[in-house]
Design an enzyme around this catalytic site. Structure first.
Site, mmCIF file in Angstrom:
data_model
loop_
_atom_site.group_PDB
_atom_site.id
_atom_site.type_symbol
_atom_site.label_atom_id
_atom_site.label_comp_id
_atom_site.label_asym_id
_atom_site.label_seq_id
_atom_site.Cartn_x
_atom_site.Cartn_y
_atom_site.Cartn_z
ATOM 1 N N ALA A 81 37.432 44.204 40.774
ATOM 2 C CA ALA A 81 37.494 42.818 40.291
ATOM 3 C C ALA A 81 36.065 42.316 40.154
ATOM 4 C CB ALA A 81 38.276 41.955 41.278
ATOM 5 N N MET A 82 35.630 42.104 38.914
ATOM 6 C CA MET A 82 34.227 41.760 38.663
ATOM 7 C C MET A 82 34.113 40.303 38.245
ATOM 8 S SD MET A 82 32.658 45.108 38.320
ATOM 9 C CE MET A 82 31.198 44.506 37.574
ATOM 10 N N SER A 83 33.425 39.513 39.075
ATOM 11 C CA SER A 83 33.269 38.087 38.762
ATOM 12 C C SER A 83 32.018 37.828 37.937
ATOM 13 C CB SER A 83 33.173 37.301 40.071
ATOM 14 O OG SER A 83 31.975 37.665 40.739
ATOM 15 N N GLY A 84 31.142 38.819 37.895
ATOM 16 C CA GLY A 84 29.842 38.594 37.286
ATOM 17 C C GLY A 84 28.779 38.318 38.341
ATOM 18 N N GLY A 85 29.225 38.151 39.581
ATOM 19 C CA GLY A 85 28.304 37.916 40.688
ATOM 20 C C GLY A 85 27.769 39.222 41.245
ATOM 21 N N ASP A 132 27.948 40.494 44.325
ATOM 22 C CA ASP A 132 28.755 41.260 45.276
ATOM 23 C C ASP A 132 29.712 42.221 44.575
ATOM 24 O OD1 ASP A 132 27.511 39.978 47.410
ATOM 25 O OD2 ASP A 132 28.941 38.313 47.366
ATOM 26 N N MET A 151 38.799 38.408 35.581
ATOM 27 C CA MET A 151 39.877 37.455 35.365
ATOM 28 C C MET A 151 39.312 36.204 34.701
ATOM 29 S SD MET A 151 41.939 37.765 38.940
ATOM 30 C CE MET A 151 40.514 37.372 39.912
ATOM 31 N N CYS A 202 44.433 31.416 45.633
ATOM 32 C CA CYS A 202 43.987 32.323 44.569
ATOM 33 C C CYS A 202 44.052 33.771 45.046
ATOM 34 C CB CYS A 202 42.569 31.968 44.142
ATOM 35 S SG CYS A 202 41.932 32.997 42.810
ATOM 36 N N GLY A 241 34.458 42.450 46.027
ATOM 37 C CA GLY A 241 33.195 42.290 46.744
ATOM 38 C C GLY A 241 33.299 41.375 47.950
ATOM 39 N N CYS A 281 35.582 27.199 42.603
ATOM 40 C CA CYS A 281 35.075 27.511 41.266
ATOM 41 C C CYS A 281 35.380 26.419 40.257
ATOM 42 C CB CYS A 281 35.604 28.859 40.788
ATOM 43 S SG CYS A 281 37.373 28.939 40.469
#
Lengths: 364, 368
Positions: A6-10, A12, A32, A100, A124, A196
């Site tokens: 799961a990649m948030s762009g952050g 971690d 997501m 969430c 992460g 968020c």
């Protein structure tokens, strides 16, 4: 094996993906899309901005792994944002991050990962999952200052056995060093720690936007504990238990919000010592590795930033009573209470109300 | 890798690649330059112009080379219409058309689509007024593969100029003679094995377009700026091969039909669009299964197809084309498109069907 990250762009989740690749796995990046964002929103202030999506894609390109964006805007609105706003109508202080995790990340996203043929979902988060005799257990992250196990108490055994948290055993600073060593461009991106969809901290405005004009809480009365009216307020969604600022009433002493009543629209304020509670009741509990024995001694965290307090669990019909070893300030209905046995998360639940000393003594 | 996304772009033909490499290798220069290297470039572009015209069956004098179909649409629409005018377009046009009309300042009048995806020809007559400056239509729809009766559109438009976007038709079915009788014909290089970044705007003699790009006299003043020489010769090389692409279409159609028969047996298979179709395109959904999920799952197995949604800035929106057919947002999210090309084989088609059944089984075994 094929793993979905799961990649948030952050930083971690980016490091997590890099670590999976180093470990020899076939890594698939999933991002997501949880909500629509205004283009003016500062990048990094929260996840899901177009910049964050681009960061996630850039990291995946750099690592040479596939990346897909999944549209969960409807699910996020229905299962996280709406319940968040509606909690305020009831005078509660919600925790959307737990919702969430429970309903989006470790449910819908796991289903998506499985559908893509992945055998693990990797995130992460700073928490650890270990196998024990009775199934997987959840432990605090080794970096105690980043520990996110509080937000994860709702994970089911199925979700825990499908999930890996590769950062649970590392320090945040090490994660950044790793990101830099992996050549990831976002290694020094600021942490996102706010909710968020409330990047500027203005909860009331967000609640109003979600509820819409006809459901926004109406003005009500501020009273002292004896029932004396002290003033008017603009709606219960502006208040949370323990709050001191923004009461809008003139008083000679420092006043704090003691309780918020949604239906009567009353906000009770009083002196700080009246904020102390000796315990709480919680329901809709999740127990990791089975329900606790009555009388179990635990460490209870009554909000994310709480240091924790020794407590005794009393199992009741629809949940637990938690009796603190020492009184705690600002027990807020709607927040999650999470129980620890040392490093291990025993479980947790949703706070219904604070208990006063005499309520606890009556039972004894 | 199995590449079944030819409506998005086609693999570059080796002949096009060679023509582009030769341009660079042989030191061709700026076609506006008087010297020898410039003259060679000029000659190569003019040869390309005649070859492309011949492949399209049109007069070479009407050919303007552009950076693609999108630019050609902008030059045509803004060239024909401006503020105070109206432009008729179908509900199923490529987003470039809506964008170009909006920028031209003209009012847009949408010709509704039938639920089958066919055009409502009567509406073209009904909606035309004295203000109508142009009718814009695709010859073949990119997402559905439907083929439209362009001669009938031209007839319905009467004296109004008709702009035909034949980007998806060219190389898949023969173009009608004399550019369908249309006033403007637009095609793209990268849908026929040519390089991306190349396109053609053809105008019938006597069709006047206002100048949109100023500056240079290149392309007879229609498009200022140094020509994309290597792209143009690459496009021409691919255009020369269009007859051989067309000759392979019966085989491509057989592959498409094979896939359609096999997937058609899957419970919940719904074909999108009705009526005449391109031989290479299959647009469909599997009821209750998200298209993007199957797209990603197939991608992980090395298969490239397309879903019914457009991805812009990371946001995934259901296809406006499928919505225009009356599909619900959820149904439109199920949209998938398989589009084949001459280099695909029966083996690939069989393998694709097997993989599709596998990933679908997995997707249905878990929750959507």
């Amino acid at each position: 094996m094929r793993v979905a990250v799961a990649m948030s762009g952050g930083v971690d989740s980016s490091v997590a993906a890099g670590l999976m690749l180093e470990a020899g796995h076939e890594v698939v990046g999933l991002t997501m899309k949880l909500r629509d964002t205004a283009p003016t929103e500062a990048p990094g202030a929260s996840c899901c901005s177009p910049d964050d999506l681009r960061d996630a894609r850039r990291v995946c390109d750099r690592l040479g792994i596939p990346h897909y964006v999944i549209d969960y805007r409807d699910a996020f609105k229905q299962q996280v944002m709406k319940p968040f706003a509606e909690a305020y109508l009831e005078g509660r202080t919600p925790n959307p991050c737990v919702l969430c995790n429970d309903h989006v990340k470790f449910d819908t996203l796991i289903a998506r990962a499985r559908a893509l043929g992945a055998q693990k979902l990797v995130t992460g988060h700073y928490a650890r999952i270990e196998d024990a005799a009775n199934g997987p257990v959840l432990l605090r992250g080794v970096d105690r200052s980043k520990d996110q196990s509080y937000f994860l108490f709702g994970m089911t055994a199925d979700a825990l056995s499908f999930t890996w948290f590769p950062l649970g055993g590392v320090e945040k600073t090490d994660a950044r060093d790793t990101a830099r060593a992996q050549g990831l461009h976002n290694w020094d991106k600021p942490d996102s720690e706010d909710i968020c969809f409330v990047p500027d901290g203005d909860y009331a405005r967000v609640v109003e936007r979600i509820l819409g004009a006809d459901r926004v809480p109406k003005p009500g009365v501020i009273r002292d504990p004896a029932g004396v009216a002290l003033g008017q307020h603009g709606g219960v969604h502006n208040f949370t238990v323990g709050q001191r600022k923004g009461l809008g009433i003139a008083a000679t002493e420092r006043l704090y919000v003691l309780s918020v009543d949604g239906p009567t629209r009353e906000v009770i304020v009083g002196r700080p010592e009246a904020l102390l509670a000796s315990g709480l009741t919680a329901s809709r509990c999740n127990w990791i590795g089975g329900p606790p024995a009555d009388g179990l001694k635990v460490e209870a965290k009554i909000r994310y930033g709480h240091a924790g307090v020794g407590a005794t669990l009393r199992v009741v019909d629809d949940g637990v009573e938690v009796h603190f070893d020492t009184p705690q300030r600002a027990v807020a209905p709607g927040q999650a209470v999470v129980f620890y046995d040392g490093e291990r998360v025993v479980g947790g639940g949703w706070i219904d109300r604070a208990l006063a000393q005499d309520e606890i003594e009556r039972q004894r | 890798m199995i590449y079944f996304d030819h409506n998005a772009t086609t693999p570059t033909d080796p002949a096009a690649l060679e023509a582009m490499a030769a341009w660079h290798r042989d030191g061709l220069a700026n076609p506006s330059s008087v010297h020898r290297a410039g003259r060679m470039a000029r000659a190569a572009i003019e040869t390309a112009r005649r070859d492309v015209a011949s492949a399209l069956g049109v007069d070479w004098r009407g050919i303007t080379f552009t950076s693609g179909a999108t630019e050609a649409l902008h030059l045509a629409i803004a060239g024909l219409a401006g503020p105070g005018d109206a432009v008729l377009r179908s509900a199923l046009e490529h987003p470039a058309v809506g964008g170009a009309i909006a920028l031209s300042g003209a009012d847009v009048v949408v010709v509704p689509a039938e639920p089958s995806g066919q055009l409502d020809l009567g509406a073209i007559r009904r909606l035309s007024t004295a203000k109508t400056a142009a009718v814009v239509t695709m010859a073949a729809q990119n997402e559905l593969g439907l083929v439209y009766p362009i001669e009938a559109v031209v007839e319905a438009a009467a004296a109004t100029p008709v702009v035909v976007d034949a980007a998806q038709l060219w190389g898949r079915l023969p173009l009608a003679e004399d550019a369908f009788g249309a006033d403007v014909l637009i095609v793209s290089g990268h849908k026929i094995g040519g390089p991306p970044g190349t396109g053609v705007l053809w105008t019938r003699q006597g069709t006047r377009l206002r100048q949109v790009i100023g500056g240079g006299a290149q392309e007879r003043g229609r498009r200022g700026g140094t020509e994309n020489g290597p792209g143009i010769v690459g496009l021409a090389a691919a255009a020369r091969l269009v007859p051989s692409r067309l000759a392979q279409m019966p085989r491509v159609r057989a592959l498409r039909d094979l896939i359609e028969r096999r997937l058609g047996r899957i419970e919940g298979f719904v074909l999108h669009g009705g009526g005449p179709r391109l031989p290479n395109t299959l647009a469909f959904r599997i009821e209750g299964v998200e298209g993007d999920l199957l797209l990603a799952a197939l991608d992980l197995e090395g298969v490239c197809i397309s879903s019914g949604s457009a991805c812009s800035a990371g946001a995934v929106e259901p296809s406006p084309v499928l919505r225009a057919l009356g599909l619900s947002s959820a149904a439109a999210r199920g949209g998938l498109r398989v589009s084949l090309g001459p280099e695909n084989s029966a083996q690939e088609a069989e393998r694709f069907c097997t993989l599709f059944e596998q990933v679908l089984g997995r997707a249905r075994g878990t929750r959507p």
